[in-house]
Scaffold this active site. Structure first.
Site, short mmCIF file in Angstrom:
data_model
loop_
_atom_site.label_atom_id
_atom_site.label_comp_id
_atom_site.label_asym_id
_atom_site.label_seq_id
_atom_site.Cartn_x
_atom_site.Cartn_y
_atom_site.Cartn_z
N SER A 124 0.78 -1.35 0.30
CA SER A 124 0.07 -0.35 -0.07
C SER A 124 0.72 1.15 0.09
O SER A 124 0.36 2.15 -0.47
CB SER A 124 -0.91 -0.30 0.74
OG SER A 124 0.44 0.10 2.39
N LYS A 161 0.94 4.37 7.57
CA LYS A 161 0.03 5.66 5.92
C LYS A 161 0.50 6.76 5.49
O LYS A 161 1.10 7.29 6.67
CB LYS A 161 -1.66 5.26 5.93
CG LYS A 161 -2.52 4.06 5.57
CD LYS A 161 -2.92 4.54 4.77
CE LYS A 161 -3.49 2.92 4.06
NZ LYS A 161 -2.22 1.11 4.22
#
Lengths: 202, 202
Positions: A124, A161
């Site tokens: 990700s 993230k």
DNA sequence: TGCGGACGTGTTCAGCCGAACACATCGTAG
DNA sequence: CTACGATGTGTTCGGCTGAACACGTCCGCA
């Protein structure tokens, strides 16, 4: 985990012990911090011992465990995936531990006990050049906009993230178009800010 | 150099100091060797100090000066850009030096003197997620096809490229479409194979 | 309003530590 | 024969150390 004073004391103990091998006496600490009583230092040492970061080395002297001192190395716990709850200094749940030179990442000595590492899983964050299997070095501190952080989502697992703001709302942005942004519903739980990366290519 | 007794004492001091970080007191030594007087230990310590293997750490405690205990750390030279010629073990030309735990990269102990590090410049390897400013850890060894290697091109500077083969001809492939492949005219000079990567993100 | 924890002062005490002094033994080099 | 270094014994001293006890302040939490 540690109060501000306790952290200051711990830093001092670490510094002295790293420099000359022997931790400071309670009276050394007393002088260093300008205490009028030796007991102020004693209280802090006892508190630090109760929290497990120092111990009595030879039955008398208070200091860090020998392994944590070696040269100017930090001992950093490495986690695979973090279960619910904040990663604390409890090293029981750490998969392993790793020793590294803080100057590699330009980190000050006082960052030592705020550091931990996360074994990255998934793709990700490939847009930020962080790959599956990489070791992300994180510091527990308040994140700023744009920082890459380890955040607790769904209360189950920690993911890496980028922290962005849309107006006032924080969003967790994956650096990979195949993943959608995450908008935390309740408060955002930041477990660490990315400060370094270690990759093994063999 | 040292007498038999002195060596025994030194071994004991080293053992205790390695184990708990703090060297034994003169009375510890007395007990260990069954001396009836503390002075027997004192005499040996003074003799050892005169021969330079021991010193008084904090003005009182006798102990080893050198940290011979220091984990199993490699000392790796770090180069910015390598001028013509092979990067040898001469660390004079190294910008700096860096200490790291070989287990971080799964390296055997015998790799120690084949390791060096290169500060990456440019964006020619961003496709392989190697960025400008990254620290590339390299091992001097024969490359295999597909390896990312530090190669000497034009005899002037070292660059990081992926080693590929087109038929029998070796080509140096940049992991960035904006850079063309390089086909070495004469023999290919490989200075190292990428084994690890260290990035500082702050 | 009370309780407890973090933080700090002031003082005393027993124990350990390095250091010093006096003295003894043994082997070896001059 | 003597001097010296290595190796010990026996003892004493002042200083430092951790520990303990009594007491006080401040602040957050129930």
């Amino acid at each position: 985990m540690l109060t501000e004073k306790q952290e200051a004391i711990l830093d001092f103990v670490r510094a002295i012990q790293a420099e000359r091998g022997i931790p400071p006496s309670t009276r050394d600490i007393q002088r260093q911090f300008g205490y009028a009583s030796q007991n102020a230092a004693m209280n802090h040492l006892r508190a630090l011992a109760k929290k497990g970061v120092i111990e009595q080395i030879d039955g008398r002297t208070w200091g860090l465990k020998a392994r944590l001192v070696q040269a100017h190395l930090f001992t950093v716990p490495v986690y695979g995936s973090i279960p619910a709850g904040r990663p604390t200094a409890e090293e029981q749940s750490a998969e392993e531990t790793l020793q590294l030179d803080p100057s590699l990442f330009g980190l000050p000595a006082r960052a030592a006990n705020r550091l931990w590492a996360l074994r990255v899983r998934g793709d990700s964050m490939t847009g930020a050049h962080i790959l599956d299997g990489d070791l992300a070095l994180l510091e527990r501190r308040e994140p700023r906009a744009g920082d890459i952080i380890a955040a607790l989502v769904n209360g189950t697992e920690t993911t890496l993230k980028r922290l962005l703001y849309r107006g006032r709302a924080a969003i967790l942005h994956a650096e990979n178009p195949r993943y959608a942004d995450i908008v935390p519903e309740s408060g955002l739980e930041c477990q660490g800010v990315l400060v370094g990366l270690i990759r093994r290519t063999t």
